[in-house]
Write a protein that holds these residues in place. Structure first.
Motif, mmCIF file in Angstrom:
data_model
loop_
_atom_site.group_PDB
_atom_site.id
_atom_site.type_symbol
_atom_site.label_atom_id
_atom_site.label_comp_id
_atom_site.label_asym_id
_atom_site.label_seq_id
_atom_site.Cartn_x
_atom_site.Cartn_y
_atom_site.Cartn_z
ATOM 1 N N TYR A 99 0.832 -1.208 0.000
ATOM 2 C CA TYR A 99 0.000 0.000 0.000
ATOM 3 C C TYR A 99 0.865 1.256 0.000
ATOM 4 O O TYR A 99 0.608 2.197 -0.754
ATOM 5 N N ALA A 100 1.890 1.271 0.830
ATOM 6 C CA ALA A 100 2.769 2.443 0.919
ATOM 7 C C ALA A 100 3.492 2.668 -0.413
ATOM 8 O O ALA A 100 3.663 3.814 -0.845
ATOM 9 N N GLN A 101 3.894 1.589 -1.047
ATOM 10 C CA GLN A 101 4.580 1.688 -2.330
ATOM 11 C C GLN A 101 3.690 2.292 -3.406
ATOM 12 O O GLN A 101 4.150 3.069 -4.243
ATOM 13 N N CYS A 102 2.418 1.936 -3.375
ATOM 14 C CA CYS A 102 1.496 2.377 -4.425
ATOM 15 C C CYS A 102 0.846 3.728 -4.147
ATOM 16 O O CYS A 102 0.254 4.318 -5.056
ATOM 17 N N ALA A 103 0.932 4.199 -2.930
ATOM 18 C CA ALA A 103 0.307 5.487 -2.597
ATOM 19 C C ALA A 103 1.030 6.606 -3.346
ATOM 20 O O ALA A 103 2.261 6.654 -3.364
ATOM 21 N N ASN A 104 0.274 7.503 -3.972
ATOM 22 C CA ASN A 104 0.887 8.597 -4.716
ATOM 23 C C ASN A 104 0.869 9.912 -3.937
ATOM 24 O O ASN A 104 1.449 10.888 -4.359
ATOM 25 N N ASN A 105 0.231 9.924 -2.796
ATOM 26 C CA ASN A 105 0.175 11.096 -1.929
ATOM 27 C C ASN A 105 1.244 10.923 -0.843
ATOM 28 O O ASN A 105 1.269 9.911 -0.138
ATOM 29 N N LEU A 106 2.136 11.904 -0.698
ATOM 30 C CA LEU A 106 3.250 11.807 0.238
ATOM 31 C C LEU A 106 2.786 11.637 1.682
ATOM 32 O O LEU A 106 3.353 10.837 2.441
ATOM 33 N N GLU A 107 1.735 12.354 2.085
ATOM 34 C CA GLU A 107 1.225 12.223 3.454
ATOM 35 C C GLU A 107 0.705 10.813 3.712
ATOM 36 O O GLU A 107 0.916 10.246 4.777
ATOM 37 N N ILE A 164 -3.861 -3.773 -6.233
ATOM 38 C CA ILE A 164 -3.578 -2.373 -5.906
ATOM 39 C C ILE A 164 -2.687 -1.690 -6.937
ATOM 40 O O ILE A 164 -2.649 -0.470 -6.980
ATOM 41 N N LYS A 165 -2.024 -2.467 -7.770
ATOM 42 C CA LYS A 165 -1.230 -1.857 -8.858
ATOM 43 C C LYS A 165 -2.138 -1.102 -9.815
ATOM 44 O O LYS A 165 -1.706 -0.164 -10.475
ATOM 45 N N THR A 166 -3.416 -1.485 -9.884
ATOM 46 C CA THR A 166 -4.358 -0.819 -10.777
ATOM 47 C C THR A 166 -4.985 0.424 -10.137
ATOM 48 O O THR A 166 -5.615 1.213 -10.819
ATOM 49 N N ILE A 167 -4.805 0.578 -8.830
ATOM 50 C CA ILE A 167 -5.386 1.722 -8.118
ATOM 51 C C ILE A 167 -4.435 2.902 -8.228
ATOM 52 O O ILE A 167 -3.267 2.802 -7.891
ATOM 53 N N LYS A 168 -4.947 3.996 -8.686
ATOM 54 C CA LYS A 168 -4.122 5.196 -8.868
ATOM 55 C C LYS A 168 -4.398 6.265 -7.822
ATOM 56 O O LYS A 168 -3.731 7.270 -7.770
ATOM 57 N N ASP A 169 -5.368 6.037 -6.973
ATOM 58 C CA ASP A 169 -5.810 7.043 -6.011
ATOM 59 C C ASP A 169 -5.422 6.630 -4.591
ATOM 60 O O ASP A 169 -5.731 5.516 -4.154
ATOM 61 N N SER A 170 -4.738 7.492 -3.865
ATOM 62 C CA SER A 170 -4.305 7.180 -2.500
ATOM 63 C C SER A 170 -5.485 6.962 -1.557
ATOM 64 O O SER A 170 -5.379 6.188 -0.605
ATOM 65 N N GLU A 221 -8.233 5.387 -2.306
ATOM 66 C CA GLU A 221 -8.593 3.976 -2.495
ATOM 67 C C GLU A 221 -7.582 3.043 -1.833
ATOM 68 O O GLU A 221 -7.948 1.998 -1.305
ATOM 69 N N ILE A 222 -6.317 3.430 -1.862
ATOM 70 C CA ILE A 222 -5.279 2.649 -1.169
ATOM 71 C C ILE A 222 -5.597 2.611 0.325
ATOM 72 O O ILE A 222 -5.506 1.552 0.967
ATOM 73 N N CYS A 223 -5.984 3.744 0.885
ATOM 74 C CA CYS A 223 -6.338 3.808 2.310
ATOM 75 C C CYS A 223 -7.547 2.924 2.617
ATOM 76 O O CYS A 223 -7.590 2.273 3.664
ATOM 77 N N VAL A 224 -8.508 2.916 1.726
ATOM 78 C CA VAL A 224 -9.688 2.067 1.921
ATOM 79 C C VAL A 224 -9.269 0.598 1.922
ATOM 80 O O VAL A 224 -9.730 -0.190 2.764
ATOM 81 N N GLU A 225 -8.388 0.211 1.018
ATOM 82 C CA GLU A 225 -7.884 -1.164 0.999
ATOM 83 C C GLU A 225 -7.134 -1.479 2.289
ATOM 84 O O GLU A 225 -7.254 -2.577 2.843
ATOM 85 N N ALA A 226 -6.356 -0.535 2.773
ATOM 86 C CA ALA A 226 -5.622 -0.729 4.027
ATOM 87 C C ALA A 226 -6.601 -0.903 5.189
ATOM 88 O O ALA A 226 -6.384 -1.745 6.082
ATOM 89 N N LEU A 227 -7.676 -0.144 5.172
ATOM 90 C CA LEU A 227 -8.698 -0.270 6.211
ATOM 91 C C LEU A 227 -9.355 -1.652 6.160
ATOM 92 O O LEU A 227 -9.566 -2.288 7.201
ATOM 93 N N LYS A 228 -9.638 -2.132 4.969
ATOM 94 C CA LYS A 228 -10.194 -3.484 4.817
ATOM 95 C C LYS A 228 -9.223 -4.526 5.382
ATOM 96 O O LYS A 228 -9.646 -5.486 6.038
ATOM 97 N N THR A 229 -7.951 -4.342 5.128
ATOM 98 C CA THR A 229 -6.937 -5.264 5.644
ATOM 99 C C THR A 229 -6.928 -5.259 7.168
ATOM 100 O O THR A 229 -6.837 -6.308 7.799
#
Length: 145
Positions: free
Chosen positions: A23-31, A78-84, A86-94
């Protein structure tokens, strides 16, 4: 102590850390990337604590075949997710799944493991619940308000 059951708990922590690294690798937002890396640091601390209790000194992280498959599938997803967001939502599901698995683990092993190790597991559960709250709060402040 039952080593098999202890290794099962350790594998859950390894899996969570593996997924959050993706998730951290794919996140495009620095925060978001920084926030996820702080969570990974917490998971690393948990790994060290559990290994210490189990008297494991080497760094080997062993996932089951099923866990490896899940990590690989999530990685592709998550490689297909371009929005941070959505990455956070996936992390929350995890985190939801991790909390569920820890509760299940406690119920399954309450009579097998000693009180000290069950205590560690309950501590880990509280930590994950805290991380989940932090992530929900982060999502609200960073993406929703």
């Amino acid at each position: 102590m039952k080593t098999k059951e202890q290794n099962e708990l350790l594998s859950y922590v390894h899996m969570a850390a593996s997924l959050f690294r993706q998730y951290a690798q794919c996140a495009n937002n620095l925060e978001t990337k920084d926030f996820l890396n702080k969570i990974i640091e917490k998971f690393s601390k948990h790994e060290s604590e559990i290994k210490s209790r189990m008297h494991i000194e080497k760094e080997g992280n062993v996932l089951s075949i099923m866990q490896n498959m899940i990590v690989c599938m999530k990685k592709m997803q998550i490689k297909t997710i371009k929005d941070s967001f959505e990455i956070c939502v996936e992390a929350l599901k995890t985190l939801h799944m991790a909390i569920y698995q820890l509760n299940r683990y406690i119920r399954k092993n309450i009579n097998v493991l000693n009180d000290e190790f069950i205590g560690i597991t309950k501590y880990l559960l509280k930590e994950y619940e805290g991380i989940e709250k932090e992530l929900r709060d982060f999502i609200k402040t960073e993406y929703l308000f």
